[in-house]
Design a protein around this motif. Structure first.
Motif, PDB file in Angstrom:
ATOM      1  N   SER A   1       0.790  -1.235   0.000  1.00 25.46           N
ATOM      2  CA  SER A   1       0.000   0.000   0.000  1.00 25.46           C
ATOM      3  C   SER A   1       0.818   1.280   0.000  1.00 25.46           C
ATOM      4  N   VAL A   2       2.105   1.210  -0.299  1.00 27.02           N
ATOM      5  CA  VAL A   2       2.898   2.436  -0.402  1.00 27.02           C
ATOM      6  C   VAL A   2       2.471   3.189  -1.671  1.00 27.02           C
ATOM      7  N   SER A   3       2.415   4.542  -1.589  1.00 24.42           N
ATOM      8  CA  SER A   3       2.021   5.342  -2.753  1.00 24.42           C
ATOM      9  C   SER A   3       3.027   5.162  -3.878  1.00 24.42           C
ATOM     10  N   LEU A   4       2.500   5.008  -5.075  1.00 22.62           N
ATOM     11  CA  LEU A   4       3.353   4.859  -6.262  1.00 22.62           C
ATOM     12  C   LEU A   4       3.373   6.136  -7.116  1.00 22.62           C
ATOM     13  N   VAL A   5       2.744   7.212  -6.586  1.00 24.11           N
ATOM     14  CA  VAL A   5       2.725   8.470  -7.334  1.00 24.11           C
ATOM     15  C   VAL A   5       4.145   9.015  -7.431  1.00 24.11           C
ATOM     16  N   GLY A   6       4.616   9.212  -8.646  1.00 21.78           N
ATOM     17  CA  GLY A   6       5.957   9.740  -8.860  1.00 21.78           C
ATOM     18  C   GLY A   6       7.057   8.708  -8.688  1.00 21.78           C
ATOM     19  N   ALA A   7       6.682   7.466  -8.494  1.00 27.28           N
ATOM     20  CA  ALA A   7       7.695   6.410  -8.288  1.00 27.28           C
ATOM     21  C   ALA A   7       7.568   5.355  -9.390  1.00 27.28           C
ATOM     22  N   GLY A   8       8.603   4.519  -9.500  1.00 27.17           N
ATOM     23  CA  GLY A   8       8.535   3.424 -10.453  1.00 27.17           C
ATOM     24  C   GLY A   8       7.597   2.345  -9.943  1.00 27.17           C
ATOM     25  N   PHE A   9       6.980   1.593 -10.824  1.00 31.25           N
ATOM     26  CA  PHE A   9       6.086   0.506 -10.415  1.00 31.25           C
ATOM     27  C   PHE A   9       6.148  -0.593 -11.477  1.00 31.25           C
ATOM     28  N   PHE A  10       5.623  -1.734 -11.086  1.00 31.86           N
ATOM     29  CA  PHE A  10       5.686  -2.905 -11.964  1.00 31.86           C
ATOM     30  C   PHE A  10       4.294  -3.516 -12.061  1.00 31.86           C
ATOM     31  N   PRO A  11       3.747  -3.651 -13.243  1.00 26.82           N
ATOM     32  CA  PRO A  11       2.440  -4.291 -13.398  1.00 26.82           C
ATOM     33  C   PRO A  11       2.571  -5.792 -13.242  1.00 26.82           C
ATOM     34  N   ASP A  12       1.617  -6.374 -12.571  1.00 21.78           N
ATOM     35  CA  ASP A  12       1.606  -7.831 -12.392  1.00 21.78           C
ATOM     36  C   ASP A  12       0.158  -8.296 -12.543  1.00 21.78           C
ATOM     37  N   ARG A  13      -0.189  -8.653 -13.796  1.00 22.17           N
ATOM     38  CA  ARG A  13      -1.565  -8.967 -14.130  1.00 22.17           C
ATOM     39  C   ARG A  13      -2.479  -7.811 -13.674  1.00 22.17           C
ATOM     40  N   ASP A  14      -3.410  -8.018 -12.749  1.00 25.04           N
ATOM     41  CA  ASP A  14      -4.317  -6.949 -12.322  1.00 25.04           C
ATOM     42  C   ASP A  14      -3.714  -6.096 -11.214  1.00 25.04           C
ATOM     43  N   GLN A  15      -2.515  -6.427 -10.757  1.00 24.53           N
ATOM     44  CA  GLN A  15      -1.905  -5.688  -9.658  1.00 24.53           C
ATOM     45  C   GLN A  15      -0.821  -4.751 -10.168  1.00 24.53           C
ATOM     46  N   ILE A  16      -0.481  -3.785  -9.290  1.00 17.95           N
ATOM     47  CA  ILE A  16       0.698  -2.952  -9.527  1.00 17.95           C
ATOM     48  C   ILE A  16       1.542  -3.036  -8.268  1.00 17.95           C
ATOM     49  N   LEU A  17       2.863  -3.176  -8.456  1.00 15.42           N
ATOM     50  CA  LEU A  17       3.748  -3.416  -7.317  1.00 15.42           C
ATOM     51  C   LEU A  17       4.842  -2.358  -7.274  1.00 15.42           C
ATOM     52  N   CYS A  18       5.244  -2.049  -6.043  1.00 12.43           N
ATOM     53  CA  CYS A  18       6.410  -1.182  -5.892  1.00 12.43           C
ATOM     54  C   CYS A  18       7.663  -2.016  -6.187  1.00 12.43           C
ATOM     55  N   GLY A  19       8.829  -1.366  -6.275  1.00 11.94           N
ATOM     56  CA  GLY A  19      10.062  -2.069  -6.601  1.00 11.94           C
ATOM     57  C   GLY A  19      10.404  -3.137  -5.585  1.00 11.94           C
ATOM     58  N   ASP A  20      10.220  -2.839  -4.284  1.00  8.43           N
ATOM     59  CA  ASP A  20      10.570  -3.812  -3.232  1.00  8.43           C
ATOM     60  C   ASP A  20       9.698  -5.052  -3.315  1.00  8.43           C
ATOM     61  N   CYS A  21       8.372  -4.852  -3.424  1.00  6.33           N
ATOM     62  CA  CYS A  21       7.476  -6.013  -3.484  1.00  6.33           C
ATOM     63  C   CYS A  21       7.701  -6.807  -4.755  1.00  6.33           C
ATOM     64  N   ASN A  22       8.040  -6.160  -5.828  1.00  8.03           N
ATOM     65  CA  ASN A  22       8.333  -6.878  -7.069  1.00  8.03           C
ATOM     66  C   ASN A  22       9.595  -7.713  -6.933  1.00  8.03           C
ATOM     67  N   ASN A  23      10.661  -7.157  -6.285  1.00  4.90           N
ATOM     68  CA  ASN A  23      11.928  -7.893  -6.079  1.00  4.90           C
ATOM     69  C   ASN A  23      11.689  -9.081  -5.172  1.00  4.90           C
ATOM     70  N   ASN A  24      10.873  -8.884  -4.096  1.00  4.24           N
ATOM     71  CA  ASN A  24      10.595  -9.976  -3.175  1.00  4.24           C
ATOM     72  C   ASN A  24       9.862 -11.110  -3.887  1.00  4.24           C
ATOM     73  N   GLN A  25       9.005 -10.725  -4.808  1.00  2.54           N
ATOM     74  CA  GLN A  25       8.271 -11.759  -5.549  1.00  2.54           C
ATOM     75  C   GLN A  25       9.202 -12.555  -6.453  1.00  2.54           C
ATOM     76  N   GLU A  26      10.202 -11.876  -7.054  1.00  5.10           N
ATOM     77  CA  GLU A  26      11.139 -12.571  -7.948  1.00  5.10           C
ATOM     78  C   GLU A  26      12.065 -13.493  -7.180  1.00  5.10           C
ATOM     79  N   ASP A  27      12.364 -13.126  -5.895  1.00  9.31           N
ATOM     80  CA  ASP A  27      13.268 -13.934  -5.080  1.00  9.31           C
ATOM     81  C   ASP A  27      12.613 -15.200  -4.571  1.00  9.31           C
ATOM     82  N   GLN A  28      11.284 -15.231  -4.587  1.00 11.35           N
ATOM     83  CA  GLN A  28      10.595 -16.408  -4.034  1.00 11.35           C
ATOM     84  C   GLN A  28      10.637 -17.601  -4.987  1.00 11.35           C
TER      85      GLN A  28
END
Length: 282
Positions: free
Chosen positions: A255-282
């Motif tokens: 739930s961190v704001s992504l306004v003005g920040a990079g983000f990553f689409p994941d199907r119907d979701q949008i992820l911040c950089g940290d949550c996207n990296n954590n998902q790739e590490d799993q």
């Protein structure tokens, strides 16, 4: 020896003479005038017993002295008025102090019906509509430059027409896109509530209240599913075929704001950089 019959003041005999009795005391004419005659306000001489005397507001006048201060006309048998203690005939008073009708330039006589507007005066029958030339009287009127119109004539000649009902707008109204409406005619195309004095928008040339426009035309936020409008929190983010309210544009996981920040689409979701990296590490 006969009884004496003398003036009560000078004691001269009154036999064979005119006299005037005051409180049972006889007075010769000279003594009576000296003691009891009033002084003329105008000439300051005594008003003799045999002179016609005129009286006005504690002031006494010889008949020939009771005259108009301006034109010297006798006021003995004429209507008159007083202005700062000066006596004036009606004509002189009206010429000097009464209003003049701006239409006919004649005096508006005291007591006659007149109309006044912005320092000017008219005889009742001289205040006429510039259009139909009928007396306006106590009816409503509308000034236009140096002319005055009754309401029907003004509306017929000059008043704009309502875009909805096509009737004249005498006062007020709403202007939008070079057209005019009565306030009660300018309504939402959807729910018909009046739009004057409140926010509204349009679709093409058709006006809508915010609520109707939002429900019919506005995009829905991909996060909260509420309409995205240009009112209030109107800023939004658009990505591909989805839109978000700016406060709703945040990471789907943390739930961190992504306004003005990079983000990553994941199907119907949008992820911040940290949550996207954590998902790739799993």
């Amino acid at each position: 020896m006969s009884d004496r019959f003398d003036c009560g003041e000078c004691k001269e005999s009154l036999y064979g003479r005119k006299y005037i009795q005051v409180e049972d005391v006889p007075h010769c004419i000279p003594c009576y005038d000296r003691l009891y005659a009033n002084t003329c306000q105008e000439c300051k001489e005594l008003i003799a017993h045999n002179a016609r005397e005129l009286f006005y507001e504690d002031r006494h006048y010889h008949e020939h002295c009771f005259r108009c201060f301006r034109c010297d006309r006798s006021l003995a048998d004429e209507p008159f008025t007083s202005q700062e203690e000066a006596l004036l005939c009606n004509d002189c008073y009206c010429n000097e102090f009464s209003s003049k009708c701006v239409a006919c330039d004649k005096t508006v006589m005291p007591g006659s019906k007149k109309l006044e507007y912005e320092g000017s005066a008219w005889h009742e029958n001289c205040f006429v509509c510039h259009g139909c030339e009928k007396p306006i009287g106590a009816q409503s009127f509308i000034p236009d430059k140096d002319h005055y119109y009754c309401v029907p004539c003004y509306e017929g000649r000059f008043a704009p027409r309502c875009s909805h009902c096509k009737k004249a707008l005498a006062t007020g109204g709403v202007s939008y896109k070079d057209e005019t409406w009565h306030k009660e005619c300018f309504v939402c195309t959807g729910c018909k509530i009046p739009l004057a004095g409140q926010p509204f928008t349009s679709q093409g040339d058709t006006p809508y209240c915010v609520k109707c426009f939002s429900s019919i035309y506005a995009q829905k936020c991909a996060s909260c599913n509420s309409p995205i409008t240009g009112f209030g929190e109107g800023k939004y983010i658009s990505f591909q075929d989805r839109q978000w309210h700016q406060p709703c544009f945040k990471c789907s996981r943390c739930s961190v704001s992504l306004v003005g920040a990079g983000f990553f689409p994941d199907r119907d979701q949008i992820l911040c950089g940290d949550c996207n990296n954590n998902q790739e590490d799993q």
